[in-house]
Design a protein around this motif. Sequence first.
Motif, mmCIF file in Angstrom:
data_model
loop_
_atom_site.group_PDB
_atom_site.id
_atom_site.type_symbol
_atom_site.label_atom_id
_atom_site.label_comp_id
_atom_site.label_asym_id
_atom_site.label_seq_id
_atom_site.Cartn_x
_atom_site.Cartn_y
_atom_site.Cartn_z
ATOM 1 N N GLY A 247 0.820 -1.195 0.000
ATOM 2 C CA GLY A 247 0.000 0.000 0.000
ATOM 3 C C GLY A 247 0.859 1.251 0.000
ATOM 4 O O GLY A 247 2.089 1.189 0.080
ATOM 5 N N PRO A 248 0.231 2.422 -0.064
ATOM 6 C CA PRO A 248 0.993 3.667 -0.169
ATOM 7 C C PRO A 248 1.670 4.102 1.122
ATOM 8 O O PRO A 248 2.540 4.963 1.096
ATOM 9 N N ALA A 249 1.264 3.552 2.293
ATOM 10 C CA ALA A 249 1.889 3.883 3.587
ATOM 11 C C ALA A 249 1.894 5.381 3.844
ATOM 12 O O ALA A 249 2.908 5.967 4.243
ATOM 13 N N ARG A 291 4.061 14.880 10.602
ATOM 14 C CA ARG A 291 3.911 13.432 10.433
ATOM 15 C C ARG A 291 2.434 13.048 10.456
ATOM 16 O O ARG A 291 1.550 13.891 10.492
ATOM 17 N N ASP A 292 2.222 11.738 10.472
ATOM 18 C CA ASP A 292 0.890 11.151 10.685
ATOM 19 C C ASP A 292 -0.144 11.661 9.687
ATOM 20 O O ASP A 292 -1.271 12.022 10.043
ATOM 21 N N PHE A 293 0.236 11.663 8.428
ATOM 22 C CA PHE A 293 -0.705 12.078 7.391
ATOM 23 C C PHE A 293 -1.782 11.014 7.185
ATOM 24 O O PHE A 293 -1.564 9.818 7.384
ATOM 25 N N THR A 294 -2.945 11.482 6.773
ATOM 26 C CA THR A 294 -3.956 10.631 6.157
ATOM 27 C C THR A 294 -4.071 11.083 4.707
ATOM 28 O O THR A 294 -3.507 12.118 4.323
ATOM 29 N N GLN A 295 -4.801 10.344 3.904
ATOM 30 C CA GLN A 295 -4.946 10.784 2.515
ATOM 31 C C GLN A 295 -5.649 12.141 2.445
ATOM 32 O O GLN A 295 -5.315 12.977 1.602
ATOM 33 N N LYS A 296 -6.589 12.370 3.361
ATOM 34 C CA LYS A 296 -7.285 13.657 3.372
ATOM 35 C C LYS A 296 -6.347 14.785 3.782
ATOM 36 O O LYS A 296 -6.284 15.831 3.114
ATOM 37 N N GLN A 396 12.628 -2.097 -3.035
ATOM 38 C CA GLN A 396 12.301 -0.676 -3.120
ATOM 39 C C GLN A 396 11.377 -0.386 -4.297
ATOM 40 O O GLN A 396 10.550 0.527 -4.243
ATOM 41 N N SER A 397 11.483 -1.188 -5.353
ATOM 42 C CA SER A 397 10.593 -0.989 -6.499
ATOM 43 C C SER A 397 9.147 -1.269 -6.115
ATOM 44 O O SER A 397 8.228 -0.572 -6.565
ATOM 45 N N SER A 398 8.911 -2.275 -5.260
ATOM 46 C CA SER A 398 7.534 -2.557 -4.839
ATOM 47 C C SER A 398 7.013 -1.462 -3.916
ATOM 48 O O SER A 398 5.829 -1.114 -3.951
ATOM 49 N N ILE A 399 7.881 -0.887 -3.093
ATOM 50 C CA ILE A 399 7.465 0.204 -2.206
ATOM 51 C C ILE A 399 7.109 1.443 -3.023
ATOM 52 O O ILE A 399 6.102 2.113 -2.762
ATOM 53 N N LEU A 400 7.911 1.745 -4.030
ATOM 54 C CA LEU A 400 7.604 2.889 -4.894
ATOM 55 C C LEU A 400 6.291 2.677 -5.643
ATOM 56 O O LEU A 400 5.509 3.618 -5.825
ATOM 57 N N ALA A 401 6.041 1.440 -6.065
ATOM 58 C CA ALA A 401 4.775 1.148 -6.743
ATOM 59 C C ALA A 401 3.602 1.389 -5.805
ATOM 60 O O ALA A 401 2.544 1.875 -6.222
ATOM 61 N N GLY A 402 3.773 1.061 -4.522
ATOM 62 C CA GLY A 402 2.724 1.328 -3.548
ATOM 63 C C GLY A 402 2.498 2.812 -3.351
ATOM 64 O O GLY A 402 1.355 3.281 -3.285
ATOM 65 N N MET A 403 3.584 3.578 -3.262
ATOM 66 C CA MET A 403 3.457 5.033 -3.115
ATOM 67 C C MET A 403 2.671 5.641 -4.271
ATOM 68 O O MET A 403 1.864 6.561 -4.089
ATOM 69 N N ALA A 404 2.917 5.120 -5.463
ATOM 70 C CA ALA A 404 2.326 5.711 -6.670
ATOM 71 C C ALA A 404 0.808 5.621 -6.679
ATOM 72 O O ALA A 404 0.155 6.300 -7.477
ATOM 73 N N GLN A 405 0.231 4.813 -5.795
ATOM 74 C CA GLN A 405 -1.223 4.751 -5.715
ATOM 75 C C GLN A 405 -1.810 6.066 -5.205
ATOM 76 O O GLN A 405 -2.978 6.365 -5.455
ATOM 77 N N VAL A 406 -1.001 6.830 -4.465
ATOM 78 C CA VAL A 406 -1.486 8.075 -3.874
ATOM 79 C C VAL A 406 -0.678 9.276 -4.342
ATOM 80 O O VAL A 406 -1.232 10.315 -4.693
ATOM 81 N N VAL A 407 0.634 9.157 -4.336
ATOM 82 C CA VAL A 407 1.484 10.280 -4.738
ATOM 83 C C VAL A 407 2.732 9.732 -5.418
ATOM 84 O O VAL A 407 3.305 8.739 -4.974
#
Length: 477
Positions: A247-249, A291-296, A396-407
Amino acid sequence: MSDPRTFDSFVIFAEMRTGSNFLEENLNSVPGLHCYGEVFNPHFVGHKDQRAMLGVTQEQRDADPARLLAAMRRDGAALPGFRYFHDHDPRVLDRVLDDRRCAKIVLTRNPAESYVSRKIAGETGQWRLTDMKHSRSARVRFDAAEFGAFLDSIQGFQLRLLRGLQIRGQTAFYIGYEDIAELDVLNGLLAFLGVEARLDAVSAKLKKQNPEPLSEKVTNFDEMEQALAGLDLFELSRTPNFEPRRGPAVTSYVAAPDSALLFLPIRGGPVGQVEAWLGALDGKAMDEVRRDFTQKSLRQWKRRHPGHRCFTVVSHPLVRAHRAFCTHILPTGGACFPQIRETLRQTYGLPLPVGDPGPGYDAGAHRAAFLAFLRFLKGHLGGQTALRVDASWASQSSILAGMAQVVMPDMVLRAERLGPELAFLAAGIGLPAPELAQADPDGPVPLADIYDQEIEAAARDAYQRDYLAFGYRAWCG
């Protein structure tokens, strides 16, 4: 359980080495669903060496396939089903296709991967894997004529199946080999079947076998490429990805106290250094970063900071693996993962000390333990263990792919050039760059003291995708 207006049975159209055992394992964990296996395999009934099922013998089934179909429906499962391959009893296919209340599931896999996997299984005698420690491997020779016959039979059946569905006005649920471990996809399949229950987790019983790229599994890979020239649909150079999709974490994201910089951390990298730098950029302490962001709240932060920059930092895979090992596996306190540590010692044979490293833990002991960890990671990241893939050593490629779901980070910095690249980033928003703090030592023995080509090769085996994705060469120290 099942909507009476939709389906009262199901069939999984698949082939050998496409993951049908794994799919069956997951479906059978759902109350009311039961897949009886390869019930129309001409050599057995349901599963290997089984000669009868539900009171129907193999001879009776061969004489009248409908008898076993009826027995499955009478057995009590709300939604019974079975697996059907191209070489199973051909009399069953039209009977099943004609039945609109029988749900059709089509499981597919890259035919080149299936062919090689089948040859390896035949060579090793291992058709199912429940834990990496029992894994057997072999390299096989590609036979162009044999593959051609295999491909013709598979494609011929797929075309017949497709046309059979089309002329009957039906559709199937299509699922690929690399999607069968996706919880959301499996729950989507349950929705297609009209089942109310949902899976909470994917079965961890069966493990993927031979997750390496084809080039490492075939002795004459160059000949294979030549034989399949022009058939790029097989993606022969692709490194299979069997890691859990991440996930985007968002909650881990960190913003500077005032400036329009957002850091997307990759655990196992120089996270603490960057967070301290972000605070210093605005003349504040590290504990004052946002810290402690949510998507909103992340969307709100972006709106309040026009011209913002989002960045992440990637590290050499070997350096990052060593840091993760020294932080979470080697010690027994602090950030140690004690259960994973004990499993690595007891089940996978990593030569870790019982407690914290003592005076006798020298460079030789450290090298042996870390090398064993790297070799474990190869199978672990290939989906061959029941242990969770922690973000500290996930690719790290899988983590970046997860980030890309949101930013999507608009800058990917390199840990080995972190100071100059952070300075460039600060200049881009018109601020002078503060000094970057020195990194803390990773563990009791520096990586440079144990590094050699065997260590490098083990890291490359474990993190092929990251070496390829980010262009990393051998570590230079």
